[in-house]
Write a protein that holds these residues in place. Structure first.
Motif, mmCIF file in Angstrom:
data_model
loop_
_atom_site.group_PDB
_atom_site.id
_atom_site.type_symbol
_atom_site.label_atom_id
_atom_site.label_comp_id
_atom_site.label_asym_id
_atom_site.label_seq_id
_atom_site.Cartn_x
_atom_site.Cartn_y
_atom_site.Cartn_z
ATOM 1 N N GLN A 1 58.388 20.672 69.208
ATOM 2 C CA GLN A 1 59.021 21.774 68.487
ATOM 3 C C GLN A 1 59.214 22.987 69.396
ATOM 4 O O GLN A 1 60.246 23.650 69.339
ATOM 5 C CB GLN A 1 58.210 22.153 67.252
ATOM 6 C CG GLN A 1 58.342 21.147 66.139
ATOM 7 C CD GLN A 1 57.756 21.647 64.840
ATOM 8 O OE1 GLN A 1 56.963 22.583 64.790
ATOM 9 N NE2 GLN A 1 58.141 20.998 63.749
ATOM 10 N N ALA B 1 62.669 24.829 70.281
ATOM 11 C CA ALA B 1 62.823 26.239 69.931
ATOM 12 C C ALA B 1 63.205 27.106 71.129
ATOM 13 O O ALA B 1 63.893 28.112 70.978
ATOM 14 C CB ALA B 1 61.536 26.762 69.295
ATOM 15 N N GLY C 1 59.494 23.653 61.973
ATOM 16 C CA GLY C 1 58.803 24.666 62.750
ATOM 17 C C GLY C 1 57.308 24.623 62.499
ATOM 18 O O GLY C 1 56.821 23.798 61.735
ATOM 19 N N CYS D 1 57.203 29.086 65.878
ATOM 20 C CA CYS D 1 58.555 28.655 66.256
ATOM 21 C C CYS D 1 59.283 27.949 65.123
ATOM 22 O O CYS D 1 58.665 27.375 64.235
ATOM 23 C CB CYS D 1 58.511 27.750 67.484
ATOM 24 S SG CYS D 1 57.881 26.085 67.188
ATOM 25 N N LEU E 1 62.778 25.351 64.787
ATOM 26 C CA LEU E 1 63.740 24.558 65.552
ATOM 27 C C LEU E 1 65.095 25.264 65.594
ATOM 28 O O LEU E 1 65.494 25.929 64.631
ATOM 29 C CB LEU E 1 63.906 23.167 64.942
ATOM 30 C CG LEU E 1 62.654 22.293 64.880
ATOM 31 C CD1 LEU E 1 62.970 20.952 64.227
ATOM 32 C CD2 LEU E 1 62.040 22.086 66.250
ATOM 33 N N THR E 2 65.775 25.107 66.705
ATOM 34 C CA THR E 2 67.035 25.810 66.959
ATOM 35 C C THR E 2 68.029 25.688 65.810
ATOM 36 O O THR E 2 68.621 26.682 65.380
ATOM 37 C CB THR E 2 67.661 25.290 68.266
ATOM 38 O OG1 THR E 2 66.720 25.525 69.333
ATOM 39 C CG2 THR E 2 68.956 25.994 68.579
ATOM 40 N N LYS F 1 67.233 28.174 62.936
ATOM 41 C CA LYS F 1 67.036 29.604 63.197
ATOM 42 C C LYS F 1 68.111 30.429 62.495
ATOM 43 O O LYS F 1 69.224 29.967 62.273
ATOM 44 C CB LYS F 1 67.082 29.883 64.702
ATOM 45 C CG LYS F 1 65.868 29.366 65.429
ATOM 46 C CD LYS F 1 65.943 29.693 66.912
ATOM 47 C CE LYS F 1 64.732 29.141 67.616
ATOM 48 N NZ LYS F 1 64.715 29.456 69.037
#
Length: 164
Positions: A20, A24, A68, A87, A89-90, A93
């Motif tokens: 993760q 991130a 996350g 964090c 995850l992209t 976001k």
């Protein structure tokens, strides 16, 4: 739409935390180069210490999908608790999940540990600073990043007074 859930780190296999973090921070490969070994050690530490795995963080899920995680260090409680990695995850976001994750962590820390304050450190180049400020943390110190491998900004130290 799937509902957000906060689940025990122990429900997920070893490697989850590192993977993760890799995702991130995938926006800049320098983060991975500098911190991949640290992220592996972090993942190993949690999965080698069952009591830490079960009590010092959680995985945020959207339905069954882990998106996350957040962790904390309670060793200085009741004086303070330090938030560690936090964090999302992209792909997830910018949708409010990070804020909800942080709010849940703060709630659990207050309820279970009742510290005088909660502390977190971030880098000025990361958007996390806005997340911390949005839930009540205040900037108490800025420190110049003097690391030889520094490609990034200064360190920002935040605190939240719990019983103020």
């Amino acid at each position: 739409m799937s509902e957000i859930q906060f689940r025990s780190l122990a429900e997920f296999p070893r490697g989850t935390l590192k993977s993760q973090l890799m995702d991130a921070y995938s926006f800049d490969p320098n983060w991975q180069k500098l911190y991949e070994a640290d992220w592996q050690a972090y993942d190993d530490f949690f999965y080698e210490n069952e009591s830490v795995l079960k009590t010092c963080g959680f995985v945020t899920c959207l339905g069954a999908k882990p998106i996350g995680h957040i962790s904390w260090d309670p060793r200085n409680a009741p004086g303070c608790v330090i938030i560690g990695h936090n964090c999302i995850l992209t792909k997830y976001k910018g949708k409010g999940y990070g804020k909800r994750q942080l709010q849940e962590a703060v709630r659990r820390i207050k309820e279970r540990l009742n510290p005088e304050k909660i502390i977190v450190t971030t880098n000025e180049k990361l958007i996390a600073k806005y997340n911390y400020e949005s839930v009540g943390f205040r900037l108490v110190k800025r420190e110049k990043n003097t690391d030889e491998s520094a490609f990034s900004g200064d360190y920002l130290f935040y605190e939240m007074e719990v019983n103020a």
